[in-house]
Scaffold this active site. Sequence first.
Site, PDB file in Angstrom:
ATOM      1  N   ASP A 118      22.393 -12.122 -14.923  1.00 53.55           N
ATOM      2  CA  ASP A 118      23.768 -10.832 -14.517  1.00 53.55           C
ATOM      3  C   ASP A 118      24.055 -10.023 -15.376  1.00 53.55           C
ATOM      4  O   ASP A 118      24.179 -10.188 -16.651  1.00 53.55           O
ATOM      5  CB  ASP A 118      24.551 -11.829 -13.129  1.00 53.55           C
ATOM      6  CG  ASP A 118      23.894 -11.824 -12.253  1.00 53.55           C
ATOM      7  OD1 ASP A 118      23.232 -11.830 -11.757  1.00 53.55           O
ATOM      8  OD2 ASP A 118      25.195 -13.053 -11.542  1.00 53.55           O
ATOM      9  N   LYS A 178      24.395  -6.364 -12.421  1.00 53.43           N
ATOM     10  CA  LYS A 178      24.578  -5.335 -10.338  1.00 53.43           C
ATOM     11  C   LYS A 178      26.738  -5.129 -11.219  1.00 53.43           C
ATOM     12  O   LYS A 178      27.407  -5.677 -11.583  1.00 53.43           O
ATOM     13  CB  LYS A 178      24.609  -5.682  -9.486  1.00 53.43           C
ATOM     14  CG  LYS A 178      23.584  -6.744  -8.706  1.00 53.43           C
ATOM     15  CD  LYS A 178      23.663  -7.783  -7.917  1.00 53.43           C
ATOM     16  CE  LYS A 178      22.706  -8.327  -7.401  1.00 53.43           C
ATOM     17  NZ  LYS A 178      22.474  -8.979  -6.213  1.00 53.43           N
ATOM     18  N   MET A 210      36.130  -9.805  -6.758  1.00 51.85           N
ATOM     19  CA  MET A 210      35.457  -9.162  -6.136  1.00 51.85           C
ATOM     20  C   MET A 210      36.773  -7.645  -5.591  1.00 51.85           C
ATOM     21  O   MET A 210      35.800  -6.709  -4.615  1.00 51.85           O
ATOM     22  CB  MET A 210      33.834  -8.923  -5.904  1.00 51.85           C
ATOM     23  CG  MET A 210      32.739  -9.603  -6.879  1.00 51.85           C
ATOM     24  SD  MET A 210      31.519 -10.014  -6.101  1.00 51.85           S
ATOM     25  CE  MET A 210      32.395 -11.426  -4.821  1.00 51.85           C
TER      26      MET A 210
END
Length: 261
Positions: free
Chosen positions: A40, A62, A170
């Site tokens: 990641d 991402k 997030m």
Amino acid sequence: MSDAVAAGRVVLVGGGPGSLDLLTLRALRELEQADVIVADRLGPRDELARLDLSAEIIDVGKSPHHHPVPQDEINAILVREARAGRRVVRLKGGDPYLLGRGGEEYLSCHAHGIDVDVVPGVTSALSAPLAGGIPVTHRGSSAGLLVLSGHDELALPALAAWPHTIVVLMGMGRLGELTAGLVAHGKPAATPAGVVHRAWTPQQQVVRSTLDELAGECATRGIGNPSVIVIGDVVDVLPDAAIIDMTTQQATTEGTGETDA
């Protein structure tokens, strides 16, 4: 099941919040034994070179609104590499099963007959506030914790009524919406609130403010993702001295000639 499938395996490894010395010993052992690491963007991805690993590294990182490698393709990579008889580590930021889609990857591998193991990691939901000098619970201030994804719909009336700590991952893209919504639903505007940006890295920044002013202060300082949002009285419990100084820690580590691992 073919011999190749039987020989390969996948390990979902929690990489922690970004510092190599917050990897578990088991996570480090799996990285050292891996043939391929599917990594990641978050976690200790940028520091892997310091471990002198022999594994091939496949970057599937991402960022908000930018997913160059979709989740279905990540799942396919794990299956493909394991079917080739390789020992695959899926290195994820934080903990694999806390808003990390680790369960989806487990199910995909399991459906294709791939053996899967899981190594827990230090989640940013707890470790990022700690780095910012914020205990997520504290006697007399908070006896509970809600951890939420900022990507999903938030039940603002219920959140506004929650008397303990709220941690949002997030969520920086919706920080203004979140804070204004909580105030509109009855959460006091003066409720302590904070953001810890890039916790446990030399780029760490901490903002402590109030619910009504937090979004503006973060905008002024240009603070976005990756960050963890904390709302509740715990934000103001400890003094600024409790904030982990990553610049000092980095200098101390480099000065001793030791590696974080």
